[in-house]
Design a protein around this motif. Structure first.
Motif, short mmCIF file in Angstrom:
data_model
loop_
_atom_site.label_atom_id
_atom_site.label_comp_id
_atom_site.label_asym_id
_atom_site.label_seq_id
_atom_site.Cartn_x
_atom_site.Cartn_y
_atom_site.Cartn_z
N SER A 217 24.58 11.71 47.06
CA SER A 217 25.80 12.26 47.68
C SER A 217 25.60 13.72 48.04
CB SER A 217 27.01 12.12 46.74
OG SER A 217 26.84 12.93 45.59
N VAL A 218 26.35 14.14 49.06
CA VAL A 218 26.41 15.55 49.46
C VAL A 218 27.89 15.87 49.63
CG1 VAL A 218 25.74 17.31 51.12
CG2 VAL A 218 24.21 15.37 50.66
N THR A 219 28.40 16.78 48.81
CA THR A 219 29.83 17.10 48.83
C THR A 219 30.00 18.62 48.93
OG1 THR A 219 29.85 17.06 46.40
CG2 THR A 219 30.50 15.04 47.56
N ALA A 220 31.25 19.05 48.96
CA ALA A 220 31.51 20.47 49.21
C ALA A 220 32.58 21.03 48.29
CB ALA A 220 31.94 20.67 50.66
N ASP A 221 32.37 22.27 47.87
CA ASP A 221 33.41 23.10 47.26
C ASP A 221 34.11 22.46 46.06
OD1 ASP A 221 32.84 25.08 49.14
OD2 ASP A 221 34.28 24.26 50.58
N PHE A 222 33.31 21.97 45.11
CA PHE A 222 33.85 21.37 43.88
C PHE A 222 34.84 20.24 44.16
CE2 PHE A 222 32.51 25.62 42.51
CZ PHE A 222 31.80 25.32 41.36
N SER A 223 34.55 19.44 45.18
CA SER A 223 35.41 18.31 45.53
C SER A 223 34.54 17.11 45.86
CB SER A 223 36.28 18.66 46.74
OG SER A 223 35.52 18.61 47.93
N ASP A 224 35.19 15.99 46.18
CA ASP A 224 34.47 14.79 46.61
C ASP A 224 34.37 14.72 48.13
OD1 ASP A 224 34.12 13.90 43.99
OD2 ASP A 224 36.07 12.90 43.97
N GLN A 225 34.78 15.77 48.81
CA GLN A 225 34.83 15.76 50.26
C GLN A 225 33.46 16.03 50.88
OE1 GLN A 225 37.79 14.90 51.81
NE2 GLN A 225 38.36 14.56 49.66
N VAL A 226 33.21 15.40 52.02
CA VAL A 226 31.99 15.66 52.79
C VAL A 226 32.06 17.07 53.37
CG1 VAL A 226 30.64 14.93 54.79
CG2 VAL A 226 31.70 13.21 53.31
N PRO A 227 30.96 17.80 53.38
CA PRO A 227 30.99 19.16 53.94
C PRO A 227 31.42 19.18 55.40
CG PRO A 227 28.97 18.79 52.71
CD PRO A 227 29.64 17.46 52.82
N ASP A 228 32.16 20.21 55.77
CA ASP A 228 32.49 20.44 57.18
C ASP A 228 32.09 21.85 57.55
OD1 ASP A 228 34.51 22.22 56.30
OD2 ASP A 228 36.03 20.64 56.31
N LYS A 229 32.44 22.29 58.73
CA LYS A 229 31.96 23.59 59.22
C LYS A 229 32.55 24.77 58.46
CE LYS A 229 35.41 23.83 62.94
NZ LYS A 229 35.59 23.97 64.41
N GLU A 230 33.60 24.54 57.67
CA GLU A 230 34.21 25.62 56.90
C GLU A 230 33.76 25.63 55.43
OE1 GLU A 230 36.04 27.86 58.39
OE2 GLU A 230 35.88 26.78 60.31
N SER A 231 33.03 24.63 55.02
CA SER A 231 32.61 24.53 53.61
C SER A 231 31.70 25.71 53.24
CB SER A 231 31.87 23.22 53.37
OG SER A 231 32.69 22.12 53.67
N GLU A 232 31.88 26.22 52.02
CA GLU A 232 31.12 27.38 51.58
C GLU A 232 30.06 27.05 50.53
OE1 GLU A 232 33.47 30.75 50.53
OE2 GLU A 232 34.78 30.57 52.28
N ARG A 233 30.28 26.00 49.74
CA ARG A 233 29.33 25.64 48.70
C ARG A 233 29.03 24.14 48.82
NH1 ARG A 233 27.75 28.24 44.01
NH2 ARG A 233 29.38 29.81 44.28
N ILE A 234 27.76 23.80 48.91
CA ILE A 234 27.33 22.41 49.13
C ILE A 234 26.69 21.87 47.85
CG2 ILE A 234 26.08 20.85 50.64
CD1 ILE A 234 28.16 22.61 52.07
N PHE A 235 27.12 20.68 47.43
CA PHE A 235 26.64 20.05 46.20
C PHE A 235 25.79 18.83 46.52
CE2 PHE A 235 30.22 22.55 45.07
CZ PHE A 235 30.08 22.91 43.74
N PHE A 236 24.61 18.76 45.91
CA PHE A 236 23.69 17.65 46.10
C PHE A 236 23.52 16.89 44.79
CE2 PHE A 236 22.60 20.40 49.59
CZ PHE A 236 22.17 19.56 50.60
N HIS A 237 23.59 15.56 44.88
CA HIS A 237 23.23 14.68 43.77
C HIS A 237 22.14 13.76 44.26
CE1 HIS A 237 24.40 10.82 41.36
NE2 HIS A 237 23.31 11.39 40.85
N ALA A 238 20.97 13.88 43.65
CA ALA A 238 19.81 13.07 44.04
C ALA A 238 19.32 12.29 42.83
CB ALA A 238 18.71 13.96 44.59
N LYS A 239 18.57 11.24 43.10
CA LYS A 239 18.11 10.36 42.02
C LYS A 239 16.63 10.06 42.20
CE LYS A 239 19.35 6.02 39.69
NZ LYS A 239 20.26 4.84 39.71
N LYS A 240 15.92 10.04 41.08
CA LYS A 240 14.51 9.67 41.09
C LYS A 240 14.38 8.17 41.02
CE LYS A 240 10.21 10.45 38.49
NZ LYS A 240 9.54 11.29 37.46
N ALA A 241 13.53 7.61 41.86
CA ALA A 241 13.35 6.15 41.88
C ALA A 241 12.79 5.65 40.57
CB ALA A 241 12.43 5.79 43.04
#
Length: 241
Positions: A217-241
């Motif tokens: 997932s890639v979300t924004a600003d301490f929320s579950d929302q997808v980043p948009d052009k106004e988002s200031e902080r981007i959150f990444f959740h990645a997983k190792k196979a």
């Protein structure tokens, strides 16, 4: 980098960061396990993870930050191992279920290869099926929001004047901060210069996948929302196979 006297005032300046939301974000995906908190700073987030029952190891490059973190853990009677390591060289650490690099710490890496190497180090540190969580400044924050300086902060015991200017690299910023910290009836002045750089969501995604991760997932600003052009902080959740 070394933070010097900045480590002593760091917690006061970060008091508005919702660390509890960070813990909730991680816990909503991985409720328990062995966790490596990379670039832990003064250990505030590490402490919260430990209180939630995670088996935490904390690392940071700054000796000053780790000194404060160690004191925090001791006062809380927490046995959290502390390692002085660069995030792009975790020296063979392995066996973790979770790796975190929180509160835009990754943006302190100026070189593209360093970021890519950090992703590889996180991958190696994780068990199969392990999870990697981190956040970064958005491009709009670095290129536009930060350029609205100077910023002024004035509290009872700490004040600062914060100037910014574009760095040499694309999407980078230089922070020049002058602090005034009260000691008894006098104020001590000191200065800090920090440099940060960010990249696009697509670039981070490409580097994560090249390291072997799947991006969950890639979300924004301490929320579950997808980043948009106004988002200031981007959150990444990645997983190792």
């Amino acid at each position: 980098m070394k933070y010097g006297k900045f480590a002593a005032v760091y917690d006061g300046l970060m008091e508005d960061i919702p660390y509890d939301k960070y813990v909730e974000w991680v816990a909503s995906h991985v409720p328990s396990g062995k966790l490596l908190d990379v670039a832990c700073g003064t250990g505030g987030l590490s402490q919260l993870f430990a209180e939630m029952g995670y088996d935490v190891t904390a690392s940071d490059l700054s000796e000053d930050m780790l000194t404060v973190a160690n004191q925090r853990f001791q006062e809380a009677n927490q046995s959290i191992p502390v390692l002085q390591l660069s995030m792009d060289n975790l020296e063979g650490l392995s066996g973790f279920d979770i790796v975190t690099i929180a509160i835009d710490s990754l943006n302190y890496l100026q070189d593209e290869q360093q970021v890519q190497q950090t992703f590889k180090e996180a991958y190696k540190a994780l068990n199969s099926g392990g999870h990697f969580f981190f956040d970064v400044h958005s491009i709009v924050k670095v290129d536009e929001v930060y350029m609205a300086s100077p910023f002024v902060y004035d509290a009872e015991e700490i004040a600062y004047i914060w100037h910014t200017e574009p760095g040499e690299a694309e999407h980078s910023v230089i922070h020049d901060m002058t602090f005034f910290v009260q000691h008894n009836e006098l104020f001590e002045r000191f200065e800090e210069t920090h440099e940060q750089r960010t990249f696009s969501v697509d670039v981070y995604t490409k580097w994560l996948e090249a390291a072997g991760f799947s991006v969950e997932s890639v979300t924004a600003d301490f929320s579950d929302q997808v980043p948009d052009k106004e988002s200031e902080r981007i959150f990444f959740h990645a997983k190792k196979a």
